[in-house]
Design an enzyme around this catalytic site. Structure first.
Site, PDB file in Angstrom:
ATOM      1  N   TYR A  66     -14.360  12.156 -15.359  1.00  0.00           N
ATOM      2  CA  TYR A  66     -13.005  11.730 -15.014  1.00  0.00           C
ATOM      3  C   TYR A  66     -12.360  12.714 -14.034  1.00  0.00           C
ATOM      4  O   TYR A  66     -11.517  12.349 -13.226  1.00  0.00           O
ATOM      5  CB  TYR A  66     -12.158  11.570 -16.285  1.00  0.00           C
ATOM      6  CG  TYR A  66     -10.971  10.665 -16.108  1.00  0.00           C
ATOM      7  CD1 TYR A  66     -11.132   9.354 -15.667  1.00  0.00           C
ATOM      8  CD2 TYR A  66      -9.687  11.104 -16.378  1.00  0.00           C
ATOM      9  CE1 TYR A  66     -10.041   8.519 -15.506  1.00  0.00           C
ATOM     10  CE2 TYR A  66      -8.584  10.275 -16.222  1.00  0.00           C
ATOM     11  CZ  TYR A  66      -8.780   8.978 -15.784  1.00  0.00           C
ATOM     12  OH  TYR A  66      -7.697   8.144 -15.620  1.00  0.00           O
ATOM     13  N   ASP A 103       0.887  -1.152   0.000  1.00  0.00           N
ATOM     14  CA  ASP A 103       0.000   0.000   0.000  1.00  0.00           C
ATOM     15  C   ASP A 103       0.927   1.203   0.000  1.00  0.00           C
ATOM     16  O   ASP A 103       1.637   1.458   0.977  1.00  0.00           O
ATOM     17  CB  ASP A 103      -0.893  -0.013   1.244  1.00  0.00           C
ATOM     18  CG  ASP A 103      -1.850   1.167   1.304  1.00  0.00           C
ATOM     19  OD1 ASP A 103      -1.605   2.177   0.596  1.00  0.00           O
ATOM     20  OD2 ASP A 103      -2.832   1.100   2.064  1.00  0.00           O
ATOM     21  N   VAL A 104       0.952   1.957  -1.094  1.00  0.00           N
ATOM     22  CA  VAL A 104       1.942   3.030  -1.228  1.00  0.00           C
ATOM     23  C   VAL A 104       1.705   4.164  -0.232  1.00  0.00           C
ATOM     24  O   VAL A 104       2.577   5.028  -0.052  1.00  0.00           O
ATOM     25  CB  VAL A 104       1.990   3.582  -2.672  1.00  0.00           C
ATOM     26  CG1 VAL A 104       2.416   2.486  -3.644  1.00  0.00           C
ATOM     27  CG2 VAL A 104       0.653   4.195  -3.083  1.00  0.00           C
ATOM     28  N   LYS A 152      -3.369  12.249 -13.982  1.00  0.00           N
ATOM     29  CA  LYS A 152      -2.762  11.507 -15.088  1.00  0.00           C
ATOM     30  C   LYS A 152      -1.925  12.419 -15.979  1.00  0.00           C
ATOM     31  O   LYS A 152      -0.904  11.994 -16.543  1.00  0.00           O
ATOM     32  CB  LYS A 152      -3.844  10.808 -15.907  1.00  0.00           C
ATOM     33  CG  LYS A 152      -4.560   9.684 -15.168  1.00  0.00           C
ATOM     34  CD  LYS A 152      -3.649   8.536 -14.793  1.00  0.00           C
ATOM     35  CE  LYS A 152      -4.426   7.336 -14.270  1.00  0.00           C
ATOM     36  NZ  LYS A 152      -3.546   6.241 -13.825  1.00  0.00           N
TER      37      LYS A 152
END
Length: 260
Positions: A161, A70-71, A168
């Protein structure tokens, strides 16, 4: 399905796949493709709840390294790379296929995004890739390839989005900078941009079925992309034949991104 591959084009290569949640994950499609081409894989799972879904897939891949990652948990990324260094002494490729935004942050307008939600989105969706590149660099002694997953909503406004498009866009920019910085060491860096896929992550996007239908009807190929399509294209870029391709955002979307 992954096509039958006779040549083990990636035999001897070792890589880390981050982001398998189930057998519908883009990361799973990538893992299957890399394994079919002969690579040895390390696999991570998010937490104890995800572990029962990922471990059977890891066994199917004959992955010798299966660890939690889990970052957002301090030290877990470092532990994974420490294990890779201890067991393998090197890494040839990394697939980073994780992104996250809190629900209220993702579903609200970008102009209304709260600071904590924005920071969480950027940390998990973008910074974690930069950090993994930092940890992978000393293990890529003979070069290698780093991959992350992006989407068309980074370049164009895609309904619903929202803040993920912002994250992104930052991720794709990071790919270019990392490619420039690591290129002299023979390390290539790519963003892979699939067309819309019915993954668990996508289920958080409102009206996602409409997006799928639009993509299928509009893309020149008149077909939706599969996780295996993404996997095989990604695996090709890890081969030495692609050694002079770097810093790219590769669209695997049946041509959808070229249509107005």
């Amino acid at each position: 399905m992954i096509p039958h591959v006779q040549a083990q084009l990636l035999a001897g290569k070792k890589g880390l796949i981050v982001g398998i949640a189930n057998d519908q994950s883009i990361a799973w499609g990538c893992a299957r493709a890399f394994r079919a081409l002969g690579a040895e894989l390390a696999v991570t799972y998010l937490n104890d709840r995800a572990r029962p879904h990922v471990e059977p897939l890891a066994r199917e891949l004959a992955a010798p390294i299966v660890m939690p990652l889990d970052v957002a948990v301090p030290g877990q990324m470092e532990a994974v790379f420490d294990r890779i260094e201890k067991d393998w002494g090197k890494i040839d490729f990394l697939v980073h296929s994780i992104a996250y935004a809190p629900k209220d942050t993702l579903q609200g307008r970008v102009v209304d995004v709260p600071r904590d939600g924005f920071l969480t989105t950027m940390e998990i969706s973008c910074w974690s890739f930069i950090r993994m590149a930092h940890l992978a660099e000393p293990l890529m002694k003979n070069g290698g390839t780093l991959f992350t997953m992006t989407y068309y909503g980074s370049q164009m406004v895609v309904k619903n989005y929202n803040v993920m498009g912002v994250a992104k866009a930052a991720l794709e920019s990071a790919v270019r900078y990392l490619a420039a910085e690591l290129g002299p060491k023979g390390i290539r860096v790519h963003a892979i941009s699939p067309g819309p896929l019915a993954t668990r992550a996508a289920s958080g996007i409102p009206q996602f079925d409409e997006l799928l239908n639009k993509a299928q009807q509009t893309a020149p190929a008149r077909s939706l992309v599969s996780i295996d399509d993404v996997g095989m294209a990604t695996a090709f870029l890890a081969h030495d034949a692609a050694r002079l391709i770097t810093g790219e955002t590769l669209y695997i979307d049946g041509g959808y991104h070229i249509i107005d």
